[in-house]
Enzyme design. Structure first.
Site: not given
Length: 313
Positions: A114-116, A285, A291
């Site tokens: 996941g991005c976070h 990023y 991400g």
């Protein structure tokens, strides 16, 4: 050699971005499903069987259903949350351990991070492995993201012509950064725990702001017996030679760090900022690049034995 790739859920933000990466690649043939049958499980399964690699860009339930139905020999990359903590799937973060790339290369089931979670994991993993941070330490993480991370619905909301911008007499709530995940049940927390081995989820503070893409994750730490330079040395050694992750001496611009400064790229830059007493681990990023979609393509390249950064830099 030309590889056949199927994107299940190609109409979503992640799927569309993945497709964009392939438009300039002569080694990838994106096979398309008949639009009238794109929700037909049998037709989708037939496409997965035909492809060398398939991307699942679907809601969690749909991703689990189609992955369970697909033969084990089919190579699948899932961009949803559905399989990120499933021990039968390889976590698609090649920078994690020396053998993670081999695990990805040899797997038929890879879960894209996941991005976070990408930023938090890459920031704390080196310190955990070096013994500078204990697995039971209480961790806090702040993450600022562009609205594209919320998918098509949120993008439409932020880009609506009906928004009244710059009118002091009429409030536009979307102009103000908005914190969410207040109840501390964000869907990326389980994979952060699983990928790092920490004993409890961090206190997590995600914020969405009025810009399209780009992400900045910050983890503040205090480390007894080690200062900022010691931490920076550990980080640089851990990520030495990584093609898409770089530890910089600093990523601030005149005392500011712009969350969107790597928007449109697939790189992730880390810096150890702050002071010896209050160290700030910072990662910048693109939430759609490293991400999300860029990370998915990076994993696909590894699985197929292609140059890892092909089509990404």
């Amino acid at each position: 050699m030309k590889y056949k790739v199927f994107i299940d859920g190609a109409e979503g933000t992640t799927g569309l971005k993945i497709h964009q990466y392939f438009q300039k690649r002569e080694d990838i043939d994106v096979i398309s499903i008949d639009q009238g049958k794109r929700k037909d499980p049998d037709e989708r399964l037939a496409m997965i069987k035909k492809a060398d690699v398939s991307f699942l860009c679907l809601p969690d339930v749909a991703a689990r259903e189609i992955a369970a139905a697909a033969p084990k020999e089919c190579r699948i990359l899932d961009t949803s949350t559905a399989h990120r903590t499933n021990p039968e799937w390889v976590y698609g973060m090649p920078e994690l351990t020396p053998n993670q790339r081999e695990l990805i290369k040899n797997s038929n089931r890879v879960a894209v991070p996941g991005c976070h979670a990408t930023g938090v994991i890459l920031l704390i993993k080196p310190l955990l492995e070096a013994g500078l941070m204990a697995a039971d330490e209480h961790i806090c993480a702040f993450s600022l993201t562009g609205y594209s991370g919320g998918g098509k619905k949120m993008i439409a909301q932020y880009e609506s012509d009906e928004r009244v911008r710059g009118n002091m007499g009429q409030q536009d709530i979307l102009c103000s950064p908005r914190q969410y995940g207040i109840a501390q049940g964000h869907k990326h927390l389980p994979e952060i725990v699983a990928a790092t081995g920490i004993s409890q989820a961090p206190a997590f503070m995600p914020v969405v702001a009025d810009y399209y893409s780009g992400m900045e994750v910050t983890v503040p730490v205090r480390i007894a017996g080690a200062g900022r330079e010691d931490v920076e040395k550990v980080m640089k050694e851990y990520y030495e030679g990584q093609p898409l992750v770089t530890v910089k001496d600093s990523i601030d611009d005149g005392g500011f760090i712009a969350a969107g400064q790597l928007s449109g790229t697939n790189r992730l830059e880390i810096a150890v900022e702050g002071s010896d007493d209050n160290i700030l681990l910072v990662a910048v990023y693109d939430n759609l690049g490293k991400g999300a979609s860029g990370a998915a393509v990076q994993n696909m390249n590894i699985m197929l034995g292609i140059e890892e950064t092909k089509g990404l830099i």
